[in-house]
Design a protein around this motif. Structure first.
Motif, mmCIF file in Angstrom:
data_model
loop_
_atom_site.group_PDB
_atom_site.id
_atom_site.type_symbol
_atom_site.label_atom_id
_atom_site.label_comp_id
_atom_site.label_asym_id
_atom_site.label_seq_id
_atom_site.Cartn_x
_atom_site.Cartn_y
_atom_site.Cartn_z
ATOM 1 N N LEU A 158 10.544 2.737 -9.634
ATOM 2 C CA LEU A 158 9.847 2.485 -8.372
ATOM 3 C C LEU A 158 9.127 3.724 -7.850
ATOM 4 N N VAL A 159 9.683 4.898 -8.137
ATOM 5 C CA VAL A 159 9.123 6.141 -7.591
ATOM 6 C C VAL A 159 8.196 6.850 -8.581
ATOM 7 N N ILE A 210 6.172 3.444 -12.158
ATOM 8 C CA ILE A 210 5.188 2.427 -11.778
ATOM 9 C C ILE A 210 4.165 3.054 -10.830
ATOM 10 N N ASN A 211 2.913 2.989 -11.213
ATOM 11 C CA ASN A 211 1.836 3.497 -10.367
ATOM 12 C C ASN A 211 1.663 2.550 -9.178
ATOM 13 N N PRO A 212 1.938 2.993 -7.948
ATOM 14 C CA PRO A 212 1.891 2.091 -6.796
ATOM 15 C C PRO A 212 0.489 1.588 -6.476
ATOM 16 N N LYS A 213 -0.526 2.291 -6.947
ATOM 17 C CA LYS A 213 -1.903 1.871 -6.671
ATOM 18 C C LYS A 213 -2.346 0.743 -7.599
ATOM 19 N N ASN A 248 0.067 -0.955 -9.820
ATOM 20 C CA ASN A 248 1.222 -1.760 -10.232
ATOM 21 C C ASN A 248 1.335 -1.842 -11.754
ATOM 22 N N SER A 264 13.356 -5.536 -2.877
ATOM 23 C CA SER A 264 12.247 -4.620 -3.154
ATOM 24 C C SER A 264 11.714 -4.796 -4.574
ATOM 25 N N THR A 302 9.392 -7.912 -5.013
ATOM 26 C CA THR A 302 8.016 -7.659 -4.573
ATOM 27 C C THR A 302 7.224 -6.957 -5.667
ATOM 28 N N VAL A 303 7.855 -5.951 -6.281
ATOM 29 C CA VAL A 303 7.190 -5.194 -7.347
ATOM 30 C C VAL A 303 6.987 -6.066 -8.583
#
Length: 399
Positions: A218-219, A222-225, A227, A271, A274-275
């Motif tokens: 999660l941190v 995985i690239n949060p921009k 996914n 959480s 959602t991801v």
């Protein structure tokens, strides 16, 4: 578009395992052959890989747990005995990467990815028959990973070591990989292995490490921009690759949720859900109009690799079905159905058995690839069949 039926997946599971039961048993030397080509030609003196044997162990054990077919347990025991007798390093611990056809150590390096897969196979075998030695070996491998590979300062796990657990220059799983100290692939399969170990050994330290692994994804991974997964990183988690691996993205989307659910942590489950859905939405860009999922995209070169690999199709089925269960959105069920229909038409080898490695963009067979080998195994496709069967029985989950 025909609606998939559970019986179709039950039948295909049986066909996959029938191939391995008929074609891969190495009767002269024990265990399973190291290499069989697309035309079912056996390379009797090919190296035998610890990852392949661990995946065979998992596949037959999981299939036995599904339907209690005694032949599956017998073949799982064959794999377990071979791993115990030939792949376990009795001097330094861990497993050899490869042995020769006689069972003698060939590449004795300690690739953490291989240790993880052996935990995965051993734990599933223990679930099948309660063998205490299988559980003991799985625990031993877990402790070795934690002792030698875990990074207590930055978190996560380092890739590989020499036979006696010293640093080595080449950390790669294969020639196509980047030579970096931390990779998505190893972390994903440690997570997968630890999750299965926790099912039969709910140890507090193990739980802590599974929590940390999920957080690593999660941190850091995985690239949060976008996914999407970052495939290669240095020891400080700095990204070293922009390559998109569609198969790994969709595989991670459901394995992460499985890990959170096994822990039973509702906040983490929420959480991760959602991801998981966000990753499934993002990876849909890798789908072709024919229903297949492409292999990789190299954004720096704007190069889409339009090969259709067998394992990518298998993981896509599970990942999209998982997203459908979580959301009830028909688009995900349709994507699952399209991938399955493509797989039936193009990937399942009805004349020679099992699944082909993959197809090129023009639908020709990818040349020179194995039907069985160091990387070609019954794990992705048999697991996909089992997952699909169980998920179709449950339908849309009420989460």
């Amino acid at each position: 578009m025909p609606k998939p039926k559970i019986v179709d997946f039950e039948n295909e599971l049986a066909q996959i395992l029938k191939y391995w039961a008929i074609h891969t048993l190495d009767k002269p030397y024990g265990g399973f052959f190291g290499k069989i080509d697309h035309n079912n030609h056996v390379y009797t003196k090919a190296p035998k890989g610890s990852v392949l044997n661990a995946r065979i162990l998992w596949s037959f054990s999981a299939a036995y747990n599904h339907n209690q077919n005694p032949e599956y347990l017998e073949l799982a025991k064959r794999s377990f005995d071979y791993i115990r007798n030939y792949f376990i390093d009795g001097i330094y611990g861990g497993v050899f990467w490869t042995v020769d056809h006689l069972g003698l150590p060939l590449d004795a390096k300690k690739q953490v990815y291989a240790l993880a897969f052996n935990i995965y196979g051993l734990t599933e075998y223990h679930r099948a028959c309660g063998d205490v030695l299988a559980l003991a070996l799985a625990k031993e491998l877990f402790l070795l990973i934690e002792k030698h590979s875990f990074d207590p300062e930055k978190g996560g796990y380092l890739e590989a070591f020499s036979r006696n657990w010293k640093e080595q220059a080449d950390l790669r799983l294969s020639e196509k990989d980047f030579n970096e100290k931390k990779t998505m692939n190893t972390h994903l399969h440690i997570l997968e292995a630890y999750t299965n170990l926790y099912r039969i050994w709910p140890d507090e330290i193990l739980a802590t490490q599974i929590h940390a692994l999920i957080d690593n994804f999660l941190v850091h991974i995985i690239n949060p921009k976008t996914n999407r997964l970052i495939l290669f990183m240095d020891e400080n988690w700095q990204p070293k690759s922009t390559i998109v691996s569609y198969g790994h993205d969709i595989e991670a989307s459901w394995l992460l949720l499985e890990a959170a659910e096994v822990l039973g942590d509702e906040a983490k489950i929420s959480s991760v859900k959602t991801v998981s859905v966000a990753m499934a939405r993002a990876v849909a860009s890798g789908l072709d109009a024919d229903g297949s999922m492409y292999y990789e995209f190299e954004p720096d070169q704007k190069h889409l690799i339009k090969e259709r690999h067998w394992w990518v199709q298998a993981e896509a089925m599970v990942g999209f079905l998982n997203a459908w269960q979580l959301t009830g959105e028909k688009v995900f069920f349709n994507q699952f159905t399209h991938v399955w229909n493509f797989t039936k038409q193009h990937i399942i080898s009805t004349d020679k058995g099992e699944w082909v490695w993959g197809l090129n963009e023009d639908y020709t067979l990818m040349a020179g690839e194995d039907k069985a080998g160091l990387w070609k195994c019954p794990y992705h496709n048999s697991r996909a069949m089992l997952e699909v069967i169980n998920r179709l029985k449950k339908g849309v989950l009420n989460h």
